[in-house]
Design a protein around this motif. Sequence first.
Motif, PDB file in Angstrom:
ATOM      1  N   GLY A  25      -1.064 -16.435 -31.460  1.00 41.79           N
ATOM      2  CA  GLY A  25      -2.385 -15.826 -31.417  1.00 41.79           C
ATOM      3  C   GLY A  25      -2.583 -14.837 -32.542  1.00 41.79           C
ATOM      4  N   GLN A  26      -3.440 -13.900 -32.312  1.00 43.69           N
ATOM      5  CA  GLN A  26      -3.803 -12.939 -33.340  1.00 43.69           C
ATOM      6  C   GLN A  26      -2.886 -11.714 -33.347  1.00 43.69           C
ATOM      7  OE1 GLN A  26      -6.058 -13.726 -35.624  1.00 43.69           O
ATOM      8  NE2 GLN A  26      -6.131 -15.677 -34.558  1.00 43.69           N
ATOM      9  N   ARG A  27      -2.124 -11.496 -32.275  1.00 41.05           N
ATOM     10  CA  ARG A  27      -1.231 -10.344 -32.250  1.00 41.05           C
ATOM     11  C   ARG A  27      -0.101 -10.545 -33.253  1.00 41.05           C
ATOM     12  NH1 ARG A  27       0.579  -9.559 -26.246  1.00 41.05           N
ATOM     13  NH2 ARG A  27       1.358 -11.597 -26.763  1.00 41.05           N
ATOM     14  N   GLU A  28       0.387  -9.455 -33.806  1.00 44.09           N
ATOM     15  CA  GLU A  28       1.414  -9.525 -34.854  1.00 44.09           C
ATOM     16  C   GLU A  28       2.647 -10.289 -34.413  1.00 44.09           C
ATOM     17  OE1 GLU A  28       4.235  -6.340 -37.071  1.00 44.09           O
ATOM     18  OE2 GLU A  28       2.091  -5.900 -37.058  1.00 44.09           O
ATOM     19  N   GLU A  29       3.052 -10.127 -33.148  1.00 44.66           N
ATOM     20  CA  GLU A  29       4.268 -10.795 -32.682  1.00 44.66           C
ATOM     21  C   GLU A  29       4.019 -12.261 -32.331  1.00 44.66           C
ATOM     22  OE1 GLU A  29       2.477  -8.780 -29.024  1.00 44.66           O
ATOM     23  OE2 GLU A  29       2.736  -8.271 -31.117  1.00 44.66           O
ATOM     24  N   ASP A  30       2.778 -12.683 -32.251  1.00 42.80           N
ATOM     25  CA  ASP A  30       2.461 -14.076 -31.939  1.00 42.80           C
ATOM     26  C   ASP A  30       2.244 -14.866 -33.220  1.00 42.80           C
ATOM     27  OD1 ASP A  30       2.609 -13.513 -29.264  1.00 42.80           O
ATOM     28  OD2 ASP A  30       0.454 -13.383 -28.966  1.00 42.80           O
ATOM     29  N   THR A  31       3.332 -15.153 -33.909  1.00 40.95           N
ATOM     30  CA  THR A  31       3.283 -15.890 -35.169  1.00 40.95           C
ATOM     31  C   THR A  31       3.851 -17.293 -34.945  1.00 40.95           C
ATOM     32  OG1 THR A  31       5.498 -15.184 -35.801  1.00 40.95           O
ATOM     33  CG2 THR A  31       3.663 -13.752 -36.475  1.00 40.95           C
ATOM     34  N   PRO A  32       3.638 -18.198 -35.878  1.00 39.99           N
ATOM     35  CA  PRO A  32       4.277 -19.508 -35.754  1.00 39.99           C
ATOM     36  C   PRO A  32       5.801 -19.401 -35.612  1.00 39.99           C
ATOM     37  CG  PRO A  32       2.579 -19.601 -37.412  1.00 39.99           C
ATOM     38  CD  PRO A  32       2.714 -18.152 -37.013  1.00 39.99           C
ATOM     39  N   VAL A  33       6.422 -18.506 -36.363  1.00 47.30           N
ATOM     40  CA  VAL A  33       7.877 -18.340 -36.281  1.00 47.30           C
ATOM     41  C   VAL A  33       8.285 -17.867 -34.892  1.00 47.30           C
ATOM     42  CG1 VAL A  33       9.821 -16.950 -37.123  1.00 47.30           C
ATOM     43  CG2 VAL A  33       8.231 -18.000 -38.742  1.00 47.30           C
ATOM     44  N   TYR A  34       7.572 -16.903 -34.347  1.00 47.86           N
ATOM     45  CA  TYR A  34       7.847 -16.412 -32.991  1.00 47.86           C
ATOM     46  C   TYR A  34       7.701 -17.549 -31.982  1.00 47.86           C
ATOM     47  CZ  TYR A  34       7.500 -13.467 -28.815  1.00 47.86           C
ATOM     48  OH  TYR A  34       7.690 -12.903 -27.587  1.00 47.86           O
ATOM     49  N   ALA A  35       6.640 -18.348 -32.137  1.00 52.28           N
ATOM     50  CA  ALA A  35       6.407 -19.459 -31.224  1.00 52.28           C
ATOM     51  C   ALA A  35       7.519 -20.501 -31.317  1.00 52.28           C
ATOM     52  CB  ALA A  35       5.045 -20.095 -31.504  1.00 52.28           C
ATOM     53  N   VAL A  36       7.988 -20.797 -32.536  1.00 53.37           N
ATOM     54  CA  VAL A  36       9.073 -21.763 -32.723  1.00 53.37           C
ATOM     55  C   VAL A  36      10.340 -21.280 -32.033  1.00 53.37           C
ATOM     56  CG1 VAL A  36      10.684 -22.728 -34.430  1.00 53.37           C
ATOM     57  CG2 VAL A  36       8.213 -22.822 -34.849  1.00 53.37           C
ATOM     58  N   VAL A  37      10.749 -20.069 -32.328  1.00 54.30           N
ATOM     59  CA  VAL A  37      11.994 -19.540 -31.757  1.00 54.30           C
ATOM     60  C   VAL A  37      11.895 -19.460 -30.236  1.00 54.30           C
ATOM     61  CG1 VAL A  37      13.537 -17.540 -31.677  1.00 54.30           C
ATOM     62  CG2 VAL A  37      12.645 -18.355 -33.875  1.00 54.30           C
ATOM     63  N   SER A  38      10.767 -19.026 -29.726  1.00 58.15           N
ATOM     64  CA  SER A  38      10.573 -18.921 -28.276  1.00 58.15           C
ATOM     65  C   SER A  38      10.632 -20.281 -27.604  1.00 58.15           C
ATOM     66  CB  SER A  38       9.230 -18.259 -27.974  1.00 58.15           C
ATOM     67  OG  SER A  38       9.187 -16.957 -28.492  1.00 58.15           O
ATOM     68  N   ALA A  39       9.954 -21.266 -28.177  1.00 58.56           N
ATOM     69  CA  ALA A  39       9.931 -22.597 -27.585  1.00 58.56           C
ATOM     70  C   ALA A  39      11.307 -23.253 -27.633  1.00 58.56           C
ATOM     71  CB  ALA A  39       8.892 -23.463 -28.296  1.00 58.56           C
ATOM     72  N   VAL A  40      12.007 -23.117 -28.756  1.00 57.38           N
ATOM     73  CA  VAL A  40      13.353 -23.700 -28.869  1.00 57.38           C
ATOM     74  C   VAL A  40      14.305 -23.012 -27.894  1.00 57.38           C
ATOM     75  CG1 VAL A  40      15.340 -24.019 -30.395  1.00 57.38           C
ATOM     76  CG2 VAL A  40      13.036 -24.516 -31.231  1.00 57.38           C
ATOM     77  N   ALA A  41      14.207 -21.725 -27.754  1.00 57.61           N
ATOM     78  CA  ALA A  41      15.068 -20.997 -26.810  1.00 57.61           C
ATOM     79  C   ALA A  41      14.835 -21.485 -25.391  1.00 57.61           C
ATOM     80  CB  ALA A  41      14.806 -19.498 -26.918  1.00 57.61           C
ATOM     81  N   ASP A  42      13.594 -21.743 -25.045  1.00 54.76           N
ATOM     82  CA  ASP A  42      13.307 -22.236 -23.706  1.00 54.76           C
ATOM     83  C   ASP A  42      13.911 -23.620 -23.495  1.00 54.76           C
ATOM     84  OD1 ASP A  42      11.807 -22.017 -21.095  1.00 54.76           O
ATOM     85  OD2 ASP A  42      11.053 -23.903 -21.915  1.00 54.76           O
TER      86      ASP A  42
END
Length: 105
Positions: A25-42
């Motif tokens: 999203g638009q928040r600083e921590e909601d970046t494509p990189v954050y989404a990738v790492v989060s999804a892979v971790a899950d």
Amino acid sequence: MTVEDAQIGGAEFTADSRVRRGMWGQREEDTPVYAVVSAVADVTGDDPCDLPPLARVIDPDALNALFSSDSASEDTVVRFQYVGHTVVVTGAGDVEVLTEAEKEE
């Protein structure tokens, strides 16, 4: 970052497939990189901090810049391998993490 943080950050799981999706999203921590790492971790069941650095397989700054720029459209797609999974990032804001079984279907 913890798995709980990743889930709060907007990870979405589709019931009709085994593909995991995360959106940024638009928040600083909601970046494509954050989404990738989060999804892979899950998908792997690992803590995001225990995963190898994403920079070993793709330039994280370039990934964020590409999908944050005006030149990226919903048709923009980046596909790469990370910890034994195929990761697909789309300009629509989705991150798909495919397991070996899913890639063969």
